[in-house]
Design an enzyme around this catalytic site. Sequence first.
Site, PDB file in Angstrom:
ATOM      1  N   GLU A  15     -23.854  83.612  41.248  1.00 18.12           N
ATOM      2  CA  GLU A  15     -23.424  83.337  42.619  1.00 18.12           C
ATOM      3  C   GLU A  15     -24.641  83.337  43.541  1.00 18.12           C
ATOM      4  O   GLU A  15     -25.728  83.744  43.143  1.00 18.12           O
ATOM      5  CB  GLU A  15     -22.402  84.377  43.075  1.00 18.12           C
ATOM      6  N   GLU A  55     -30.438  82.173  32.418  1.00 16.44           N
ATOM      7  CA  GLU A  55     -29.840  83.110  31.455  1.00 16.44           C
ATOM      8  C   GLU A  55     -30.650  84.397  31.344  1.00 16.44           C
ATOM      9  O   GLU A  55     -30.825  84.963  30.263  1.00 16.44           O
ATOM     10  CB  GLU A  55     -29.654  82.447  30.084  1.00 16.44           C
TER      11      GLU A  55
END
Length: 379
Positions: A127, A363
Amino acid sequence: MGYDLTEEQQMMTAAIKDFAEQHIRPHIMDWDEAQFFPIDLFKKLGEMGFMGVLVPEEYGGSGLNYHDYILILEEITKVDSSIGLSVAAHNSLCTNHILQFGNEEQKQKYLPKLASGAWIGAWGLTEHNTGSDAGSMSTTAKKDGDFYVLNGAKNFITHGKSGHVAVVLARTGEKGERHNATAFVVLKGTPGFTSGKKENKLGMRASETAEMIFDNCRVHKDQILGQVGDGFAQALSILDGGRISIGALGLGIAKGSFEASLKYAKEREQFGKPIAQFQAISFKLADMATEIEASELLLHRAAELKNRGERITKIGAMAKMYASEVGVKVATEAIQIHGGYGYTKDFPVEKFYRDAKLNTIGEGTTEIQKLVIARNILK
């Protein structure tokens, strides 16, 4: 190369190499300049079995292992790392999340479409204000009878605009609580689920990155993956395996950069001889080759443990961190070997240089990988 290929793997890598040369290489710079996401290409990749690499054959996948997965991503990325990134995100994040944590009905419903390339998958964790601090996510899912109402936004989502289905992590508890997030499967076209801004990126430009927005998006409880509250634990497990794929992208970039540099150094002449014969250049090539070999061995070590079902949190973080940083280093040296030509778009190393940096961020940043490694070795 530190990992010996079986005959089947040799055939597989030859097939994906031929595919990349025929269907990807002619379009690399056009796609890059336009930030064009070639969705039809992924349907072709699906027909070849490369969109369901880890999915068992019973669900329409190829039923391959993590060694195979590394080899596939490496060959694609040596040609265009943008396409490699999208293949990785589709396989290891969205599809693998459903494979690992979906019930039988969910697997039968979604995996065949994802594995065939008929559907493109997205995975929503990050986010705007919660990058590495994913546990503090603001996107919520409030229970309303048999439904959950999702509100919030996810950003930096691969296929956030064009994906047909997304696995979305939303908070079903309070911030700071344990087990406060849940994973949902959300289909494109669900009322209240839209896409937002598409990012204008430095590299990996043919891989779509966009916002996903949820405005009173109602999702049935049957769309929950696993149990309510298990979402964040699931996400950590998915990221463990996903780090192998990001490391494979770093390896592919490093190999592509090295091969281009080796060819150029043998052909480019200065002071009456190929520049490869100068120690300054030959030592660069020696360092590049050694670090590539080390990256490959580390990645396939992680793959071996993953294939055996063993925990790979530490080794996966090591492989991802090292291979992604090597990708940046080798691409940087490739520019230097090419000199002024390396700074132009006429040679492939310019794009490798731009693409490489993302692997040290996505990631889990390099710094987060170091944190994971340190925690594991200090236990």
